[in-house]
Design a protein around this motif. Structure first.
Motif, short mmCIF file in Angstrom:
data_model
loop_
_atom_site.label_atom_id
_atom_site.label_comp_id
_atom_site.label_asym_id
_atom_site.label_seq_id
_atom_site.Cartn_x
_atom_site.Cartn_y
_atom_site.Cartn_z
N GLN A 138 -48.72 39.06 -59.12
CA GLN A 138 -48.77 40.14 -60.30
C GLN A 138 -49.08 39.50 -61.71
N TRP A 139 -48.49 38.20 -61.85
CA TRP A 139 -48.56 37.81 -63.09
C TRP A 139 -48.74 36.38 -63.29
N PRO A 184 -53.85 41.66 -61.42
CA PRO A 184 -54.78 42.69 -60.82
C PRO A 184 -55.62 43.62 -61.64
N SER A 227 -51.70 40.37 -66.77
CA SER A 227 -51.73 41.13 -65.52
C SER A 227 -53.00 40.84 -64.55
N GLN A 280 -52.62 37.11 -54.34
CA GLN A 280 -52.14 38.45 -54.62
C GLN A 280 -50.87 38.55 -55.69
N ASN A 317 -44.21 35.97 -56.79
CA ASN A 317 -45.07 37.04 -57.23
C ASN A 317 -45.71 36.68 -58.34
N SER A 318 -45.74 35.45 -58.85
CA SER A 318 -46.16 35.08 -60.14
C SER A 318 -46.39 33.57 -60.23
#
Length: 232
Positions: free
Chosen positions: A199-200, A76, A74, A197, A164-165
């Motif tokens: 997420q994963w 963040p 994770s 930025q 996003n990853s």
């Protein structure tokens, strides 16, 4: 498993000797639907425990063994451990760059790494075409995170960069370097994810019985996919 993946046509490989656990047979499920071979669909499949090898998307499908668990960090919430902070401090002279092509000198580094660390593995003897067949993907933009000491290339982390990853695909490095470049490469990939930025960061599969994989569990907090549910 998320609902969209339940409709995907899956093929099964023939069982063969496991690459990680002695006395175990390995079998994988392969995604047959070509419509899922693009970036956004692959990111969804990563979230459902799949990986890729070359152009092929797969996940373990072993009848009598559930040792492989997908693992992800994770971003963040990531907090480096004391040892990871020490490693970062010791590696202050190193820099990294993300490129879409490999540096010209990559193969000599890869050759030394495979010969020194994986002479009993499926990638030995090192071969340029075998590496490209394994690492390259025709439906993804390739990304190679290069790590340098000055102008000298000391490590390369093949990294699938998504929306996003990111997925840590494969890393090779100078086998004689005095610091843990494998761990440092993951820290660099985490930094990349933080910059974007994301997420994963997906780290592939964790097998607790395989000592060579246990470094993955030291990146916290992380989640594992157990019975199709991410747990952390």
């Amino acid at each position: 498993m998320n609902q969209p993946t339940q409709q995907i046509r899956i093929g099964l490989s023939q069982p063969h000797a496991c690459s990680y656990l002695a006395n175990q047979m390995e079998q994988v499920a392969v995604v047959l639907e070509q419509s899922y071979h693009y970036q956004d669909a692959f990111e969804m499949l990563l979230a459902n425990g799949f990986r890729r090898s070359g152009n092929t998307i797969y996940k373990p499908h072993c009848r009598q063994c559930q040792a492989c668990q997908a693992i992800r960090v994770s971003i963040p919430d990531f907090t480096p451990s004391k040892s990871q902070k020490r490693l970062n401090n010791k590696c202050q002279a190193l820099t990294w760059q993300l490129k879409q092509q490999l540096d010209e000198g990559w193969y000599s580094l890869y050759e030394r790494y495979i010969t020194a660390r994986h002479s009993d593995g499926s990638m030995y003897p090192p071969n340029t075409q075998v590496f490209h067949d394994f690492a390259k993907c025709g439906w993804l933009t390739m990304h190679y995170l290069h790590i340098y000491e000055g102008e000298k290339l000391v490590a390369v982390a093949v990294t699938d960069v998504l929306s996003n990853s990111a997925s840590a695909f494969y890393t090779f490095f100078d086998p004689d370097y005095p610091l843990s470049l494998g761990t440092y490469a993951v820290l660099c990939q985490i930094e990349l994810c933080q910059q974007r930025q994301f997420q994963w960061l997906y780290l592939g599969y964790q097998i607790d019985e395989c000592a060579a994989m246990n470094y993955k569990t030291r990146f916290v907090p992380h989640q594992r996919l157990v019975n199709q549910r991410w747990q952390g």
